[in-house]
Design a protein around this motif. Structure first.
Motif, PDB file in Angstrom:
ATOM      1  N   UNK A   7       0.958  -1.117  -0.118  1.00 37.91           N
ATOM      2  CA  UNK A   7       0.191   0.058   0.050  1.00 37.91           C
ATOM      3  C   UNK A   7       0.825   1.351   0.086  1.00 37.91           C
ATOM      4  N   UNK A   8       2.020   1.171   0.823  1.00 38.51           N
ATOM      5  CA  UNK A   8       2.957   2.508   0.552  1.00 38.51           C
ATOM      6  C   UNK A   8       3.350   2.563  -0.733  1.00 38.51           C
ATOM      7  N   UNK A   9       3.505   1.600  -1.483  1.00 32.43           N
ATOM      8  CA  UNK A   9       3.837   1.755  -2.962  1.00 32.43           C
ATOM      9  C   UNK A   9       2.881   2.472  -3.908  1.00 32.43           C
ATOM     10  N   UNK A  10       1.533   2.109  -3.393  1.00 25.72           N
ATOM     11  CA  UNK A  10       0.533   2.593  -4.140  1.00 25.72           C
ATOM     12  C   UNK A  10       0.430   4.120  -3.852  1.00 25.72           C
ATOM     13  N   UNK A  11       0.713   4.473  -2.594  1.00 28.87           N
ATOM     14  CA  UNK A  11       0.746   5.834  -2.039  1.00 28.87           C
ATOM     15  C   UNK A  11       1.746   6.758  -2.860  1.00 28.87           C
ATOM     16  N   UNK A  12       2.839   6.123  -3.123  1.00 28.89           N
ATOM     17  CA  UNK A  12       3.994   6.853  -3.645  1.00 28.89           C
ATOM     18  C   UNK A  12       3.624   6.776  -5.311  1.00 28.89           C
ATOM     19  N   UNK A  13       2.879   5.936  -5.958  1.00 25.20           N
ATOM     20  CA  UNK A  13       2.618   5.936  -7.187  1.00 25.20           C
ATOM     21  C   UNK A  13       1.673   7.064  -7.417  1.00 25.20           C
ATOM     22  N   UNK A  14       0.540   7.224  -6.412  1.00 20.90           N
ATOM     23  CA  UNK A  14      -0.523   8.429  -6.615  1.00 20.90           C
ATOM     24  C   UNK A  14       0.101   9.549  -6.551  1.00 20.90           C
ATOM     25  N   UNK A  15       1.109   9.643  -5.528  1.00 14.96           N
ATOM     26  CA  UNK A  15       1.860  10.946  -5.454  1.00 14.96           C
ATOM     27  C   UNK A  15       2.545  11.471  -6.830  1.00 14.96           C
ATOM     28  N   UNK A  16       3.125  10.604  -7.636  1.00 15.51           N
ATOM     29  CA  UNK A  16       3.922  10.814  -8.631  1.00 15.51           C
ATOM     30  C   UNK A  16       2.725  10.727  -9.870  1.00 15.51           C
ATOM     31  N   UNK A  17       1.796  10.156  -9.720  1.00 18.66           N
ATOM     32  CA  UNK A  17       0.919  10.181 -11.074  1.00 18.66           C
ATOM     33  C   UNK A  17      -0.318  11.031 -10.899  1.00 18.66           C
ATOM     34  N   UNK A  18      -0.552  11.648  -9.696  1.00 18.70           N
ATOM     35  CA  UNK A  18      -1.623  12.572  -9.776  1.00 18.70           C
ATOM     36  C   UNK A  18      -3.014  11.920  -9.518  1.00 18.70           C
ATOM     37  N   UNK A  19      -2.964  10.884  -8.409  1.00 13.80           N
ATOM     38  CA  UNK A  19      -4.453  10.215  -8.238  1.00 13.80           C
ATOM     39  C   UNK A  19      -4.429   9.801  -6.682  1.00 13.80           C
ATOM     40  N   UNK A  20      -5.509   9.897  -6.281  1.00 10.94           N
ATOM     41  CA  UNK A  20      -5.580   9.262  -4.594  1.00 10.94           C
ATOM     42  C   UNK A  20      -5.918   7.809  -4.659  1.00 10.94           C
ATOM     43  N   UNK A  21      -5.307   7.323  -3.902  1.00  8.11           N
ATOM     44  CA  UNK A  21      -5.655   5.958  -3.606  1.00  8.11           C
ATOM     45  C   UNK A  21      -6.691   5.755  -2.588  1.00  8.11           C
ATOM     46  N   UNK A  22      -7.689   4.722  -2.718  1.00  9.89           N
ATOM     47  CA  UNK A  22      -8.561   4.199  -1.812  1.00  9.89           C
ATOM     48  C   UNK A  22      -7.970   3.679  -0.479  1.00  9.89           C
ATOM     49  N   UNK A  23      -8.915   3.937   0.551  1.00  9.98           N
ATOM     50  CA  UNK A  23      -8.394   3.402   1.888  1.00  9.98           C
ATOM     51  C   UNK A  23      -7.778   2.139   1.423  1.00  9.98           C
ATOM     52  N   UNK A  24      -6.652   1.750   2.545  1.00  7.52           N
ATOM     53  CA  UNK A  24      -6.147   0.430   2.476  1.00  7.52           C
ATOM     54  C   UNK A  24      -7.195  -0.928   2.371  1.00  7.52           C
ATOM     55  N   UNK A  25      -8.109  -0.638   3.370  1.00  5.73           N
ATOM     56  CA  UNK A  25      -8.966  -1.646   3.635  1.00  5.73           C
ATOM     57  C   UNK A  25      -9.668  -2.136   2.593  1.00  5.73           C
ATOM     58  N   UNK A  26      -9.743  -1.178   1.544  1.00  8.38           N
ATOM     59  CA  UNK A  26     -10.552  -1.453   0.157  1.00  8.38           C
ATOM     60  C   UNK A  26     -10.186  -2.611  -0.634  1.00  8.38           C
ATOM     61  N   UNK A  27      -8.609  -2.456  -0.621  1.00  6.69           N
ATOM     62  CA  UNK A  27      -7.864  -3.617  -1.399  1.00  6.69           C
ATOM     63  C   UNK A  27      -7.755  -4.829  -0.686  1.00  6.69           C
ATOM     64  N   UNK A  28      -7.874  -4.832   0.679  1.00 13.08           N
ATOM     65  CA  UNK A  28      -7.518  -6.100   1.470  1.00 13.08           C
ATOM     66  C   UNK A  28      -9.181  -6.731   1.189  1.00 13.08           C
ATOM     67  N   UNK A  29     -10.225  -5.864   1.209  1.00 14.67           N
ATOM     68  CA  UNK A  29     -11.569  -6.420   1.236  1.00 14.67           C
ATOM     69  C   UNK A  29     -11.664  -7.075  -0.105  1.00 14.67           C
ATOM     70  N   UNK A  30     -11.412  -6.447  -1.072  1.00 22.40           N
ATOM     71  CA  UNK A  30     -11.410  -6.928  -2.611  1.00 22.40           C
ATOM     72  C   UNK A  30     -10.602  -8.279  -2.673  1.00 22.40           C
ATOM     73  N   UNK A  31      -9.332  -8.346  -2.070  1.00 24.91           N
ATOM     74  CA  UNK A  31      -8.700  -9.658  -2.231  1.00 24.91           C
ATOM     75  C   UNK A  31      -9.247 -10.956  -1.234  1.00 24.91           C
ATOM     76  N   UNK A  32      -9.930 -10.269  -0.130  1.00 18.95           N
ATOM     77  CA  UNK A  32     -10.504 -11.424   0.774  1.00 18.95           C
ATOM     78  C   UNK A  32     -11.702 -11.913   0.338  1.00 18.95           C
TER      79      UNK A  32
END
Length: 382
Positions: A198-223
């Protein structure tokens, strides 16, 4: 779902009715259509687990002769307290592409029925091929109407690599020669490793100009989707530090590269390129034949030109046009009010950001004047 008795009849006399999941699935199978995962029972579990979402129902649009023509599953969601329905990657048309008249009739039947059965709903979000006056740009969400689709129906991994553009093959081979880069299917370790990813996603968002969803969204999706329908792939340096990762959804012989992120080091070393090749090989082994990389730039979304250029390296076919999502008002006056409220909110946020930037500039100027001037420095401290 049927229309209320006082609804205006349409010229083609098609109809729309509610159906259950098994009927929905059977109609798709009989038509030889692979459903988008967002239109399946697997996605219902994801929606049900998320706050502010719930499965709303499944519908079939039929011709005057009673033949199924399109399928549509809807999720009930909220924006600023106003409910709306979202048909992600739907309607799913069966057989040939829809005409403008068919799309218009489906929308009219749908909005009439929603207005009758769920009058609180303000608008429906669905995908359309043909432009029409009643289609509105999405509220607060980026749409895309072009994507890159890879054909994984290849005899082996080498044939898959050979299908890339020369630049794509070169970048993948260069990364594969780097023995420090390792590639892993970490689906079974998702809960354990995702905090780092998730920290890599936040870095990518800062670089590419988008806001990541809350971390739990991705965890819930996988689960909730589970390993049969959701896979996590990671590139690491010597099996340690993560450099790039992706989440792929799978349904039948179709897959989608839903999320992806990479560090600056991962980009420089082409770890993201080689990971895409590796995950394509793994998905092919799982029976996937069509792999949607999900989103490329177009006139409607020039913000995606950069990511589209990256994805375009992996196919000689280039980007393809797909039906883009649009908002269709069910309660037009309320929808217009909602649009205006969001516009005012955006202007206020822009104004606050501009003010903060100006205050920061003034502070900087003050500090510059204060340097080396005892009186100015004392004044600034006061």
């Amino acid at each position: 779902m049927t229309l209320p008795e006082n609804a205006t009849p349409l010229a083609s006399r098609g109809s729309m009715r509610r159906i259950d999941w098994e009927t929905f699935r059977r109609i798709a199978e009989e038509a030889g259509t692979t459903l988008p995962i967002e239109q399946t029972a697997a996605w219902d579990a994801f929606d049900a687990a998320m706050d502010g979402r719930e499965p709303w129902g499944r519908l079939v649009y039929e011709t005057a002769a009673g033949q199924p023509r399109a399928l549509i599953s809807l999720t009930r969601m909220n924006v600023r307290g106003f409910p709306y329905l979202w048909a992600r990657h739907a309607p799913v048309w069966l057989g040939q592409e829809p005409s403008a008249a068919e799309e218009t009739e489906l929308r009219e039947l749908l909005t009439e029925g929603v207005r009758f059965h769920d009058p609180a709903v303000v608008f429906v979000r669905l995908h359309c091929t043909h432009p029409a006056p009643g289609l509105h740009e999405l509220l607060q969400t980026m749409a895309y109407d072009h994507t890159v689709i890879l054909d994984l129906d290849r005899p082996d991994d080498d044939a898959f690599l050979a299908s890339f553009k020369p630049r794509g093959r070169r970048d993948v081979r260069k990364a594969l020669r780097n023995t420090e880069l390792t590639y892993h299917d970490e689906t079974d370790r998702a809960e354990e490793v995702f905090a780092e990813l998730y920290q890599i996603l936040l870095e990518t968002g800062d670089r590419d100009g988008f806001h990541a969803a809350p971390e739990e969204t991705y965890r819930t999706m996988l689960r909730t989707l589970g390993p049969d329908h959701c896979r996590l792939y990671v590139a690491r340096r010597n099996g340690g530090q993560a450099l790039a990762w992706s989440i792929d959804t799978v349904w039948g012989d179709g897959a989608g590269r839903y999320y992806a992120a990479s560090t600056a080091e991962g980009r420089r070393g082409r770890a993201a390129d080689a990971l895409l090749y590796k995950e394509g090989c793994w998905l092919r082994e799982r029976g996937v034949r069509t792999w949607d990389l999900m989103g490329a730039g177009s006139e409607r979304t020039p913000e995606l030109n950069g990511v589209g250029s990256f994805k375009g390296k992996f196919t000689a076919e280039g980007t393809v046009a797909i039906p883009g999502p649009w908002d269709v008002p069910v309660r037009p006056r309320v929808y217009v009010g909602l649009v205006r409220a969001l516009e005012l909110k955006h202007r206020a946020e822009t104004g606050v950001a501009s003010l903060r930037e100006r205050l920061g500039s003034l502070r900087s100027e003050r500090d510059d004047h204060a340097d080396g001037d005892p009186e100015a420095e004392a004044s600034a401290r006061q």
